[in-house]
Write a protein that holds these residues in place. Structure first.
Motif, PDB file in Angstrom:
ATOM      1  N   TRP A   1      62.571  63.999  81.233  1.00 50.88           N
ATOM      2  CA  TRP A   1      63.860  63.704  81.935  1.00 50.88           C
ATOM      3  C   TRP A   1      63.785  62.388  82.725  1.00 50.88           C
ATOM      4  CZ3 TRP A   1      64.586  68.233  86.172  1.00 50.88           C
ATOM      5  CH2 TRP A   1      64.611  68.655  85.614  1.00 50.88           C
ATOM      6  N   PHE A   2      62.683  61.788  82.725  1.00 46.72           N
ATOM      7  CA  PHE A   2      62.636  60.551  83.625  1.00 46.72           C
ATOM      8  C   PHE A   2      61.520  59.762  82.621  1.00 46.72           C
ATOM      9  CE2 PHE A   2      61.385  62.981  87.309  1.00 46.72           C
ATOM     10  CZ  PHE A   2      62.777  63.474  87.933  1.00 46.72           C
ATOM     11  N   SER A   3      61.734  60.167  81.746  1.00 46.44           N
ATOM     12  CA  SER A   3      60.790  59.605  79.966  1.00 46.44           C
ATOM     13  C   SER A   3      61.787  58.490  79.387  1.00 46.44           C
ATOM     14  CB  SER A   3      59.535  59.698  79.984  1.00 46.44           C
ATOM     15  OG  SER A   3      60.171  61.306  79.275  1.00 46.44           O
ATOM     16  N   ALA A   4      62.781  59.739  79.019  1.00 46.79           N
ATOM     17  CA  ALA A   4      63.950  59.691  78.545  1.00 46.79           C
ATOM     18  C   ALA A   4      64.786  57.708  78.511  1.00 46.79           C
ATOM     19  CB  ALA A   4      64.919  60.842  78.398  1.00 46.79           C
ATOM     20  N   PRO A   5      65.458  57.417  79.659  1.00 49.53           N
ATOM     21  CA  PRO A   5      65.993  56.323  79.938  1.00 49.53           C
ATOM     22  C   PRO A   5      64.828  54.854  79.531  1.00 49.53           C
ATOM     23  CG  PRO A   5      65.837  57.680  82.079  1.00 49.53           C
ATOM     24  CD  PRO A   5      64.951  58.455  81.397  1.00 49.53           C
ATOM     25  N   PHE A   6      63.857  54.925  79.454  1.00 50.41           N
ATOM     26  CA  PHE A   6      63.369  53.901  78.125  1.00 50.41           C
ATOM     27  C   PHE A   6      63.273  54.359  77.059  1.00 50.41           C
ATOM     28  CE2 PHE A   6      60.225  55.297  82.481  1.00 50.41           C
ATOM     29  CZ  PHE A   6      60.302  53.964  83.145  1.00 50.41           C
ATOM     30  N   GLU A   7      63.393  55.500  76.096  1.00 50.93           N
ATOM     31  CA  GLU A   7      63.508  55.197  74.977  1.00 50.93           C
ATOM     32  C   GLU A   7      65.061  54.520  74.978  1.00 50.93           C
ATOM     33  OE1 GLU A   7      62.043  55.801  71.374  1.00 50.93           O
ATOM     34  OE2 GLU A   7      61.200  56.344  73.643  1.00 50.93           O
ATOM     35  N   LEU A   8      66.095  54.300  76.224  1.00 50.90           N
ATOM     36  CA  LEU A   8      67.417  54.801  75.277  1.00 50.90           C
ATOM     37  C   LEU A   8      67.370  53.185  75.781  1.00 50.90           C
ATOM     38  CD1 LEU A   8      69.841  57.289  77.291  1.00 50.90           C
ATOM     39  CD2 LEU A   8      69.563  56.902  75.174  1.00 50.90           C
ATOM     40  N   LEU A   9      67.089  52.473  77.243  1.00 53.66           N
ATOM     41  CA  LEU A   9      67.723  51.733  77.769  1.00 53.66           C
ATOM     42  C   LEU A   9      66.280  49.965  77.082  1.00 53.66           C
ATOM     43  CD1 LEU A   9      68.991  52.370  81.198  1.00 53.66           C
ATOM     44  CD2 LEU A   9      69.739  51.860  79.103  1.00 53.66           C
ATOM     45  N   ILE A  10      65.110  50.381  77.073  1.00 50.57           N
ATOM     46  CA  ILE A  10      63.688  49.561  76.509  1.00 50.57           C
ATOM     47  C   ILE A  10      64.038  49.298  75.054  1.00 50.57           C
ATOM     48  CG2 ILE A  10      61.621  48.950  77.038  1.00 50.57           C
ATOM     49  CD1 ILE A  10      63.628  48.729  79.208  1.00 50.57           C
ATOM     50  N   ALA A  11      64.270  51.184  74.219  1.00 49.29           N
ATOM     51  CA  ALA A  11      63.414  51.147  72.995  1.00 49.29           C
ATOM     52  C   ALA A  11      65.254  50.527  71.950  1.00 49.29           C
ATOM     53  CB  ALA A  11      62.808  51.872  72.984  1.00 49.29           C
ATOM     54  N   GLY A  12      65.856  50.700  73.317  1.00 49.12           N
ATOM     55  CA  GLY A  12      66.901  51.009  72.447  1.00 49.12           C
ATOM     56  C   GLY A  12      67.657  51.862  71.696  1.00 49.12           C
ATOM     57  N   LYS A  13      67.043  52.896  71.768  1.00 47.04           N
ATOM     58  CA  LYS A  13      67.728  54.183  71.199  1.00 47.04           C
ATOM     59  C   LYS A  13      68.519  55.537  70.873  1.00 47.04           C
ATOM     60  CE  LYS A  13      62.801  55.078  68.713  1.00 47.04           C
ATOM     61  NZ  LYS A  13      61.494  55.688  68.228  1.00 47.04           N
ATOM     62  N   LYS A  14      69.422  55.135  70.443  1.00 46.84           N
ATOM     63  CA  LYS A  14      70.795  55.733  70.398  1.00 46.84           C
ATOM     64  C   LYS A  14      70.566  57.641  70.543  1.00 46.84           C
ATOM     65  CE  LYS A  14      72.050  51.999  72.594  1.00 46.84           C
ATOM     66  NZ  LYS A  14      71.921  51.351  73.767  1.00 46.84           N
ATOM     67  N   SER A  15      70.807  58.535  71.393  1.00 50.53           N
ATOM     68  CA  SER A  15      71.324  59.360  71.095  1.00 50.53           C
ATOM     69  C   SER A  15      71.316  60.794  72.346  1.00 50.53           C
ATOM     70  CB  SER A  15      69.439  59.948  70.813  1.00 50.53           C
ATOM     71  OG  SER A  15      69.087  61.613  70.801  1.00 50.53           O
ATOM     72  N   ALA A  16      72.018  61.841  71.459  1.00 49.14           N
ATOM     73  CA  ALA A  16      73.343  62.322  72.658  1.00 49.14           C
ATOM     74  C   ALA A  16      71.758  63.221  73.823  1.00 49.14           C
ATOM     75  CB  ALA A  16      74.167  63.665  72.040  1.00 49.14           C
ATOM     76  N   HIS A  17      70.762  63.634  72.769  1.00 47.94           N
ATOM     77  CA  HIS A  17      70.143  63.808  73.393  1.00 47.94           C
ATOM     78  C   HIS A  17      68.897  63.865  74.536  1.00 47.94           C
ATOM     79  CE1 HIS A  17      66.756  67.747  73.437  1.00 47.94           C
ATOM     80  NE2 HIS A  17      66.310  66.870  73.398  1.00 47.94           N
ATOM     81  N   LEU A  18      68.767  62.220  73.994  1.00 47.71           N
ATOM     82  CA  LEU A  18      67.795  61.082  74.623  1.00 47.71           C
ATOM     83  C   LEU A  18      68.755  61.334  76.470  1.00 47.71           C
ATOM     84  CD1 LEU A  18      66.380  59.051  72.189  1.00 47.71           C
ATOM     85  CD2 LEU A  18      65.093  60.365  73.996  1.00 47.71           C
ATOM     86  N   ALA A  19      70.303  60.711  76.213  1.00 37.87           N
ATOM     87  CA  ALA A  19      70.658  60.480  77.370  1.00 37.87           C
ATOM     88  C   ALA A  19      71.878  61.821  78.055  1.00 37.87           C
ATOM     89  CB  ALA A  19      72.437  60.142  76.500  1.00 37.87           C
ATOM     90  N   GLU A  20      71.434  62.893  77.683  1.00 35.76           N
ATOM     91  CA  GLU A  20      71.251  64.300  77.872  1.00 35.76           C
ATOM     92  C   GLU A  20      70.285  64.471  79.186  1.00 35.76           C
ATOM     93  OE1 GLU A  20      72.521  67.373  75.158  1.00 35.76           O
ATOM     94  OE2 GLU A  20      73.785  66.697  74.796  1.00 35.76           O
TER      95      GLU A  20
END
Length: 552
Positions: free
Chosen positions: A248-267
């Motif tokens: 849960w706490f690592s998913a924002p890094f993939e979304l905001l830092i790596a720029g990967k868009k995914s509904a799974h990561l957002a959830e």
């Protein structure tokens, strides 16, 4: 009394405390006493390993150097760029596990403290000031430990990963602390609502087993939560990700830092934000219920009582006479109810439980069962006897050591019955259940053909138990205070005994190289056990607490 740095920081905020109705002068005095008492408490992670030089008063958190060492290792996790969800999941897994187990094992006395009500409620201290002091005490501890773990990697991340990464990392750490604190408190509340205070105290002791197991196998499991291929590391979305809080706490890094868009990561990222806040709101609402439930800790529940039925039946089977049976039951009861003994021995149970499997973990995980069954790796079950080494070493200590006068008051012809009953209780209460559990797993892994080998290992463990006791400085059971353990240095003897244990495994291996070898080994071990137990604990022994030599 120390004037702690954190108190000087709070002095700058005293105006805010006064505006919300808190008596800041009283708050500061309470916190100062609490932090000073923290400095005098022996941390569980080093229980039994302190010496006199370490017993001086100082920092309220004297194991910070150990936590800092782990924190320095975290630097290597935040250096690589890319694969942020793997990198940060590994980091948060280690940090969350260490903080939660440390909080439960070492700081439960603060979260579950009844002395505030017993001592301070009779004084002119308002409830808001006392509640604020308790909350700040826990918060100071949690933030101090967390910053020790994450501080080095936070600083390095500014220069390696940039300011956005640093800010996101800091926010995730705060949310993680909130999650850990509230989850632990709500877990205590659930236990207190269902069980009595004695059961909660037992569960806190059992956390030591989890700590030992988690530290040993955690590194083996984290990397296997991801798909590691020859081309790199890839994250595969799965339902179980929602049950694994570090993700849960690592998913924002993939979304905001790596720029990967995914509904799974957002959830997953949303869970990391919403769950801690929801739990915090629930904790605030349930705080009065939690405080009322704490009164159960003052009650002596049935969990701490032992009707003695099982120990009586076992003593009738394995003991030679009434005297031996009496001390068998006495040792059995002490091991069940002596919390300090459990605090020092239970971590060894966790270690002995998992170590035999660590060395064959990779082959079992890969599914190469034929290679496993064709090997002699079942001999690693000898490592389960490491439990005996710690248990025998701690059998001489007790918080109720002043009751040792009973040994002189009882009309016994000697002390042999005391030692025989004591060691048999250790074998049946601690070693045998662990060995049966591990033996069943090893039979499942290697097949039924190793059952004879397991009997040989059990006989070797019986012999090893007597050897451990004979090599350790001898004293009557539970007759010395635990402070004496801090002054003793058993490292040399312990290392020698570990080599002896490995020697048993080596001899066992040699006897497996030819067909009748294992049966010859069984006969030899049976004869040695009879001779060593007979010579070490004869029917008549001197009353000075010392045993004759093996050559006597």
């Amino acid at each position: 009394m120390n004037d702690f740095f954190v108190l000087k920081l709070l002095d700058r905020l005293q105006g805010g405390f006064k505006r919300i109705g808190v008596d800041y002068g009283m708050l500061r005095n309470i916190l100062q006493v609490k932090l000073t008492m923290d400095g005098r408490r022996t941390p569980t992670v080093f229980a039994g390993s302190q010496n006199n030089k370490q017993e001086t008063e100082g920092s309220p958190f004297r194991v910070q150097w150990f936590y800092l060492l782990i924190g320095l290792m975290m630097i290597f996790i935040v250096i690589p760029k890319g694969n942020y969800i793997l990198m940060m999941s590994m980091l948060f897994s280690v940090v969350m596990f260490m903080i939660m187990t440390t909080l439960i094992s070492d700081f439960s006395s603060v979260m579950l403290d009844l002395r505030d009500k017993n001592i301070l409620f009779s004084k002119p201290v308002n409830r808001r000031t006392l509640s604020m002091a308790k909350s700040l005490h826990i918060l100071i501890y949690l933030l101090t430990v967390t910053l020790t773990f994450t501080g080095p990697s936070l600083i390095v991340s500014i220069f390696i990963q940039g300011v956005p990464f640093f800010l996101l990392y800091a926010a995730a750490v705060i949310l993680m602390d909130c999650f850990i604190l509230v989850f632990t408190a709500l877990l205590y509340l659930l236990i207190l609502r269902v069980f009595d205070g004695e059961k909660l105290k037992d569960i806190i002791n059992y956390v030591q087993i989890i700590l030992s197991i988690g530290v040993t196998v955690g590194a083996q499991l984290i990397s296997r939560l991801f798909n590691i291929t020859e081309l790199g590391v890839t994250f595969k979305a799965a339902w179980w990700n929602f049950l694994f809080a570090p993700i849960w706490f690592s998913a924002p890094f993939e979304l905001l830092i790596a720029g990967k868009k995914s509904a799974h990561l957002a959830e997953l990222a949303l869970l990391g934000l919403v769950v801690p806040l929801v739990l915090l709101a629930a904790y605030i609402k349930l705080m009065p219920t939690f405080e009322r439930s704490l009164q159960k800790l003052a009650e002596q529940g049935a969990a701490g009582k032992d009707n003695g039925r099982l120990s009586r039946r076992l003593s009738a089977i394995v003991c030679r006479n009434k005297e031996e049976g009496m001390f068998f039951r006495f040792t059995w009861s002490m091991m069940k109810n002596e919390r300090d003994f459990k605090l020092k021995v239970y971590p060894s149970i966790g270690l002995s439980l998992v170590l035999p499997f660590i060395f064959i973990f990779n082959q079992v995980w890969s599914g190469d069962m034929e290679a496993v069954r064709s090997s002699k790796a079942y001999l690693f079950v000898y490592l389960s006897a490491m439990l005996v080494l710690t248990a025998v070493q701690m059998l001489r200590y007790s918080a109720s050591y002043k009751g040792a006068w009973i040994y002189k008051a009882i009309p016994l012809p000697g002390t042999a019955a005391v030692y025989r009953g004591m060691l048999k209780a250790v074998l049946l209460r601690l070693l045998l259940p662990l060995f049966v559990l591990e033996g069943a797993v090893f039979v499942w892994l290697f097949g039924g053909q190793i059952i004879v080998d397991l009997f040989a290992v059990l006989l070797a463990s019986l012999l090893y138990t007597v050897i451990c006791y004979r090599m350790m400085p001898q004293a009557l059971p539970f007759s010395e205070k635990y402070e004496a353990a801090k002054q003793s240095d058993y490292k040399g003897i312990s290392i020698a005994l570990l080599f002896i244990l490995m020697g048993f495994a080596g001899v066992h291996y040699v006897f497996t190289l030819f067909f009748p070898g294992i049966y010859i080994y069984l006969v030899i071990l049976t004869a040695l056990n009879w001779w060593v137990w007979h010579v070490s604990f004869p029917q008549a022994a001197p009353r000075n607490g010392k045993l004759p030599t093996l050559g006597a």
